[in-house]
Design a protein around this motif. Structure first.
Motif, short mmCIF file in Angstrom:
data_model
loop_
_atom_site.label_atom_id
_atom_site.label_comp_id
_atom_site.label_asym_id
_atom_site.label_seq_id
_atom_site.Cartn_x
_atom_site.Cartn_y
_atom_site.Cartn_z
N SER A 158 1.01 -0.89 0.01
CA SER A 158 0.46 -0.23 0.25
C SER A 158 0.81 0.78 -0.02
CB SER A 158 -1.05 0.44 1.20
OG SER A 158 -0.01 0.08 2.64
N LYS A 202 2.52 2.05 -3.60
CA LYS A 202 0.90 1.99 -4.67
C LYS A 202 1.50 3.86 -3.93
CE LYS A 202 -1.78 -2.19 -5.40
NZ LYS A 202 -2.70 -2.69 -5.07
N GLN A 203 1.66 3.84 -3.04
CA GLN A 203 1.52 5.67 -2.57
C GLN A 203 2.53 6.15 -3.15
OE1 GLN A 203 0.79 5.99 1.29
NE2 GLN A 203 -1.42 4.82 0.94
#
Length: 140
Positions: A17, A20-21
């Motif tokens: 996560s 992905k950022q």
């Protein structure tokens, strides 16, 4: 140890996560999903300036410009890595045996290493690296 703008430690324990950022869609596809950029399209394919190539994910120094050479393969080629910076893994995808190379710090996919191709280099190796997987830092 590399950190994100928010101070998050970037290494093999970093959650997907977070990757992905902080990565662009193309960087995420190549570094985290083991993608490959099209041959001849990378910004470092025919780039030969003095400096260091660092992991585009975590910033770990991977290759010195002195080890980069023109292999004609369509991707940046290096004959050796900075000691301890790159890990090798057997890759049996696509019905062939290759050796994948990844950043030793964050596990980001760099490309593949090939041996015995006859290039006039000290190691007789070709690290075939995606330009998207690295960021160049010029020599100061």
């Amino acid at each position: 140890m590399a950190t994100s703008k928010d101070g998050v430690k970037l290494d093999k324990s970093t959650p997907e996560s977070v990757w992905k950022q902080i990565l662009s869609a193309e960087e995420y596809h190549i570094l985290r999903q083991k993608g490959t950029e099209r041959a001849g399209t990378g910004i470092y394919n025919k780039f030969y300036e003095d400096g260091v190539y660092k992991c585009a994910g975590c910033g770990t120094p991977l290759y010195k410009s002195e080890t980069k050479f023109n292999s004609g393969c369509g991707w940046p080629a290096f004959y050796d890595e900075i000691p301890g910076a790159v890990e090798r893994h057997v890759d049996n995808t696509y019905g062939m045996r290759r050796v994948e190379i990844t950043c030793a710090n964050c596990g980001g996919h760099l490309g593949h290493v090939f041996e015995g191709e006859g290039f006039p280099t000290p190691t007789n190796q070709r690290h075939c690296v995606n330009s998207v997987s690295v960021k160049f830092e010029p020599k100061q």
